[in-house]
Design a protein around this motif. Structure first.
Motif, PDB file in Angstrom:
ATOM      1  N   HIS A   1       6.271  -3.006 -10.021  1.00  0.00           N
ATOM      2  CA  HIS A   1       7.043  -2.629 -10.282  1.00  0.00           C
ATOM      3  C   HIS A   1       5.732  -1.196 -10.847  1.00  0.00           C
ATOM      4  O   HIS A   1       5.121   0.048 -10.640  1.00  0.00           O
ATOM      5  CB  HIS A   1       7.506  -2.252 -11.382  1.00  0.00           C
ATOM      6  CG  HIS A   1       7.622  -2.186 -12.407  1.00  0.00           C
ATOM      7  ND1 HIS A   1       6.966  -3.695 -13.230  1.00  0.00           N
ATOM      8  CD2 HIS A   1       6.928  -1.363 -13.458  1.00  0.00           C
ATOM      9  CE1 HIS A   1       6.746  -4.046 -14.222  1.00  0.00           C
ATOM     10  NE2 HIS A   1       6.105  -2.233 -14.705  1.00  0.00           N
ATOM     11  N   GLN A   2       4.371  -1.522 -11.497  1.00  0.00           N
ATOM     12  CA  GLN A   2       3.477  -1.097 -11.731  1.00  0.00           C
ATOM     13  C   GLN A   2       2.227  -0.376 -10.932  1.00  0.00           C
ATOM     14  O   GLN A   2       2.348   0.423 -11.090  1.00  0.00           O
ATOM     15  CB  GLN A   2       2.609  -2.237 -12.907  1.00  0.00           C
ATOM     16  CG  GLN A   2       1.613  -1.208 -13.714  1.00  0.00           C
ATOM     17  CD  GLN A   2       2.134  -0.404 -14.370  1.00  0.00           C
ATOM     18  OE1 GLN A   2       3.222  -0.728 -14.802  1.00  0.00           O
ATOM     19  NE2 GLN A   2       0.777   1.276 -14.736  1.00  0.00           N
ATOM     20  N   ALA A   3       2.402  -1.296  -9.969  1.00  0.00           N
ATOM     21  CA  ALA A   3       1.344  -0.284  -8.411  1.00  0.00           C
ATOM     22  C   ALA A   3       2.259   0.446  -7.714  1.00  0.00           C
ATOM     23  O   ALA A   3       1.587   1.407  -7.828  1.00  0.00           O
ATOM     24  CB  ALA A   3       2.097  -1.902  -7.333  1.00  0.00           C
ATOM     25  N   VAL A   4       3.507   0.796  -7.844  1.00  0.00           N
ATOM     26  CA  VAL A   4       5.296   1.977  -7.705  1.00  0.00           C
ATOM     27  C   VAL A   4       4.078   2.907  -8.466  1.00  0.00           C
ATOM     28  O   VAL A   4       4.047   4.151  -8.105  1.00  0.00           O
ATOM     29  CB  VAL A   4       5.553   1.616  -7.686  1.00  0.00           C
ATOM     30  CG1 VAL A   4       7.228   3.070  -7.173  1.00  0.00           C
ATOM     31  CG2 VAL A   4       6.034   0.392  -6.155  1.00  0.00           C
ATOM     32  N   CYS A   5       4.114   3.062  -9.510  1.00  0.00           N
ATOM     33  CA  CYS A   5       4.176   3.597 -10.743  1.00  0.00           C
ATOM     34  C   CYS A   5       3.148   4.463 -10.784  1.00  0.00           C
ATOM     35  O   CYS A   5       2.770   5.517 -11.491  1.00  0.00           O
ATOM     36  CB  CYS A   5       4.398   2.753 -12.416  1.00  0.00           C
ATOM     37  SG  CYS A   5       5.905   2.372 -12.816  1.00  0.00           S
ATOM     38  N   GLU A   6       1.131   3.583 -10.704  1.00  0.00           N
ATOM     39  CA  GLU A   6       0.843   3.849 -10.139  1.00  0.00           C
ATOM     40  C   GLU A   6       0.052   5.144  -9.088  1.00  0.00           C
ATOM     41  O   GLU A   6      -0.157   5.713  -9.522  1.00  0.00           O
ATOM     42  CB  GLU A   6      -0.723   3.009 -10.112  1.00  0.00           C
ATOM     43  CG  GLU A   6      -0.762   2.072 -10.814  1.00  0.00           C
ATOM     44  CD  GLU A   6      -1.799   0.953 -11.344  1.00  0.00           C
ATOM     45  OE1 GLU A   6      -2.867   1.677 -10.391  1.00  0.00           O
ATOM     46  OE2 GLU A   6      -1.687   0.338 -11.570  1.00  0.00           O
ATOM     47  N   ILE A   7       1.097   4.331  -8.352  1.00  0.00           N
ATOM     48  CA  ILE A   7       0.376   5.476  -7.003  1.00  0.00           C
ATOM     49  C   ILE A   7       1.526   6.705  -7.177  1.00  0.00           C
ATOM     50  O   ILE A   7       1.639   8.374  -7.156  1.00  0.00           O
ATOM     51  CB  ILE A   7       1.338   4.664  -5.798  1.00  0.00           C
ATOM     52  CG1 ILE A   7       0.993   3.068  -5.040  1.00  0.00           C
ATOM     53  CG2 ILE A   7       2.110   5.903  -4.540  1.00  0.00           C
ATOM     54  CD1 ILE A   7       1.439   2.857  -4.013  1.00  0.00           C
TER      55      ILE A   7
ATOM     56  N   THR B   1      -8.222  -1.510  -3.766  1.00  0.00           N
ATOM     57  CA  THR B   1      -8.971  -0.639  -2.437  1.00  0.00           C
ATOM     58  C   THR B   1      -7.326  -0.928  -1.418  1.00  0.00           C
ATOM     59  O   THR B   1      -7.435  -0.179  -0.415  1.00  0.00           O
ATOM     60  CB  THR B   1      -9.471  -2.151  -1.400  1.00  0.00           C
ATOM     61  OG1 THR B   1     -10.820  -2.111  -2.182  1.00  0.00           O
ATOM     62  CG2 THR B   1      -9.594  -0.992   0.238  1.00  0.00           C
ATOM     63  N   ALA B   2      -6.204  -1.553  -1.507  1.00  0.00           N
ATOM     64  CA  ALA B   2      -5.073  -1.806  -1.412  1.00  0.00           C
ATOM     65  C   ALA B   2      -4.193  -0.882  -1.531  1.00  0.00           C
ATOM     66  O   ALA B   2      -3.518   0.201  -0.547  1.00  0.00           O
ATOM     67  CB  ALA B   2      -4.489  -2.614  -1.660  1.00  0.00           C
ATOM     68  N   LEU B   3      -4.219  -0.523  -3.218  1.00  0.00           N
ATOM     69  CA  LEU B   3      -3.619   1.108  -3.428  1.00  0.00           C
ATOM     70  C   LEU B   3      -3.709   2.139  -3.025  1.00  0.00           C
ATOM     71  O   LEU B   3      -3.706   3.125  -2.695  1.00  0.00           O
ATOM     72  CB  LEU B   3      -3.339   0.975  -5.152  1.00  0.00           C
ATOM     73  CG  LEU B   3      -2.105  -0.395  -5.555  1.00  0.00           C
ATOM     74  CD1 LEU B   3      -1.941  -0.365  -6.654  1.00  0.00           C
ATOM     75  CD2 LEU B   3      -1.321  -0.283  -5.072  1.00  0.00           C
TER      76      LEU B   3
END
Length: 221
Positions: free
Chosen positions: A202-208, A174-176
């Motif tokens: 970093h993985q969150a940024v890669c997903e975005i 939900t946050a992403l």
């Protein structure tokens, strides 16, 4: 940061960075030492540091003839040390007048705050590119920690409602989703650039990145 430093110390650091090929510097005063009401050293404000870096560039001390690109911090939701928002804009104008090439915002979670801030910059005669600072949230604990560390950081009610009673993978998803929507809206409004505060996630940024049609940033060379 320059708090508590002398000009000689900062100049030596600039020489080291230049020799290592560093191209951009984000010039900030830094937090005051605990229990102190004055920064100490030779610098009172970030604008003082900007002026020193500008002089370093003008004297040809960088191997790149352009010198360092100079960035400064800005705060769409307000600077924690400056409750008066008009005075806050005066301080920001002082940094840009001192020689800043671009601005980078503190993290924010409601794009309306940024859109209003950008318009206030235009009204104040601040024309430098503004890089938007985006912080992907991944855990409830991280969300609470950032609210404590970053003064005046505001989570909009719409986001809080969506995240309420969520944890683990559900919270993260939900946050992403919120962050991706933020980025898409910012790009639709032709922002100068987006900077991600990764905080080692970093993985969150890669997903975005994979879910947004990002283009190379041309605001800062």
């Amino acid at each position: 940061t320059c708090v508590g430093h002398t000009e000689k110390e900062i100049w030596s650091l600039l020489e080291t960075y230049a020799a290592q090929g560093i191209q951009n510097i984000l010039a900030m005063r830094g937090d005051l030492p605990k229990g102190q009401s004055h920064p100490g050293g030779d610098f009172t404000h970030a604008a003082d540091l900007v002026r020193l870096i500008k002089r370093f560039n003008e004297e040809g001390n960088h191997p790149d003839p352009r010198g360092f690109g100079i960035g400064v911090a800005c705060f769409p939701e307000g600077h924690p040390d400056t409750p008066n928002r008009l005075v806050e804009m005066d301080h920001l104008k002082a940094k840009t007048d001192a020689g800043a090439d671009y601005l980078c915002t503190q993290a924010f979670f409601d794009n309306r705050d940024f859109h209003d801030f950008r318009e206030r910059c235009q009204l104040r005669g601040i024309s430098q590119p503004i890089i938007t600072g985006i912080l992907p949230l991944t855990t409830p604990e991280g969300m609470k920690r950032m609210a404590q560390l970053a003064g005046k950081m505001r989570y909009p009610a719409k986001l809080l409602r969506r995240l309420s009673n969520q944890s683990g993978d559900a919270f993260r998803a939900t946050a992403l989703e919120h962050t991706i929507a933020q980025c898409r809206d910012l790009m639709a409004h032709q922002v100068d650039g987006i900077h991600f505060y990764t905080l080692n996630q970093h993985q969150a940024v890669c997903e975005i990145y994979q879910k947004c049609d990002f283009q190379p940033c041309k605001a800062v060379c």
